[in-house]
Design an enzyme around this catalytic site. Sequence first.
Site, PDB file in Angstrom:
ATOM      1  N   GLU A  87      -3.955   7.487  -4.684  1.00 24.15           N
ATOM      2  CA  GLU A  87      -4.241   7.036  -6.056  1.00 24.15           C
ATOM      3  C   GLU A  87      -5.556   7.608  -6.571  1.00 24.15           C
ATOM      4  OE1 GLU A  87      -4.088   2.759  -6.088  1.00 24.15           O
ATOM      5  OE2 GLU A  87      -2.126   2.748  -5.136  1.00 24.15           O
ATOM      6  N   ARG A  95       0.848  -1.185   0.000  1.00 24.91           N
ATOM      7  CA  ARG A  95       0.000   0.000   0.000  1.00 24.91           C
ATOM      8  C   ARG A  95       0.887   1.240   0.000  1.00 24.91           C
ATOM      9  NH1 ARG A  95      -3.473  -2.461  -1.871  1.00 24.91           N
ATOM     10  NH2 ARG A  95      -5.524  -2.942  -1.030  1.00 24.91           N
ATOM     11  N   HIS A 103      -0.928   0.580 -10.158  1.00 23.12           N
ATOM     12  CA  HIS A 103      -1.626  -0.406  -9.303  1.00 23.12           C
ATOM     13  C   HIS A 103      -2.171  -1.575 -10.129  1.00 23.12           C
ATOM     14  CE1 HIS A 103      -3.831  -0.830  -5.213  1.00 23.12           C
ATOM     15  NE2 HIS A 103      -3.570  -2.021  -5.732  1.00 23.12           N
TER      16      HIS A 103
HETATM   17  C1  DGY Z   1      -5.941  -5.665  -3.358  1.00 25.49           C
HETATM   18  O1  DGY Z   1      -6.537  -6.715  -3.658  1.00 25.49           O
HETATM   19  O2  DGY Z   1      -6.010  -5.187  -2.237  1.00 25.49           O
HETATM   20  C2  DGY Z   1      -5.146  -5.034  -4.445  1.00 25.49           C
HETATM   21  O3  DGY Z   1      -4.519  -3.896  -4.032  1.00 25.49           O
HETATM   22  C3  DGY Z   1      -5.995  -4.776  -5.682  1.00 25.49           C
HETATM   23  O4  DGY Z   1      -7.093  -4.028  -5.361  1.00 25.49           O
END
Ligand code: DGY
Length: 308
Positions: free
Chosen positions: A264, A235, A282
């Site tokens: 983001e 993250r 991402h």
């Molecule tokens: C998650 O699954 O948390 C990834 O970041 C994709 O959204």
Amino acid sequence: MLLIIREMPQAVLERARREHETRELRLQGAFNPQAVLGNIEGVNAILCVTTDKFDAALINALPHSVKVIATSSVGVEHIDLDAAAARGIKICNTPDVLTNATAETALMLMLMAARRAGEGERILRAGQWQGLTPTFLLGRDVSNKALGIFGMGRIGRALARMAQGLNMQIHYRNRNRLPPELEQGAIYHGDDASFLGAIDFLSMNAPGGSATLRWLNAERLALLKPGAIVVNTGRGTSVDDEALIAALRAGHVAAAGLDVFTNEPEIAPGYRELENVVLLPHIGSATVETRNAMGFLALHGIKAALGA
Ligand code: DGY
């Protein structure tokens, strides 16, 4: 009635339509709670993704017909779990099925950052390549180096297995030490200084939330060996962007590869000016197989929650 907030893969939509009456919003861009509330009549299940922020205000405004919110993601930090629990709304997510795709992305970023792949591509596309010379675009080896994994959950462990194929030595930092069968020879560090000082590559594989907020700050970056490489597929919030940008500018961190960002789809502007950072939008779990599997698992969770 199943409310589907975003565009989903076709196979997922087809299954959803077989299993439920659906209302499909195909929302683009920023999440809009009003779009949910304006389409909520008769809805008993919601399918969302990480961009869709179900905070306490939105959850409390949902009608009692809503029994479950399924997120097609492993991360659940966009949902106020306490508010959902207080309303008796079940939450389901999609762990496991995105493990390999996300670990592959971390490995790809390590290789791209170390081998200056982004720079090379930009030079070629700009028509500026003047041919091979022995000193042109020299990167760093990845094989035989020490990889530090911050967050040794499923994705961290999958990355460790992949990196062992490159003969990397694996170090890790985690809330708890893993049992030997999960550790698979990786070296556990009980403190940041010994962990960060031992590694050539740092891969951030931790979940978001307050426990990891800006964990990689100026102080911890300074503990890395000069020339270390940092990648983040966990993250964005776990990295202090300005501190990382300063370390990249100074060369203390030789390169970085980032797939996740704090706000983001915005990114800290300093990253754009740096040649030694690889930036991805991402896409950690963005493969056909994985996004189908995530959607199917979310639908499975909805069925289970509704007792259907
Ligand atoms: C998650 O699954 O948390 C990834 O970041 C994709 O959204």
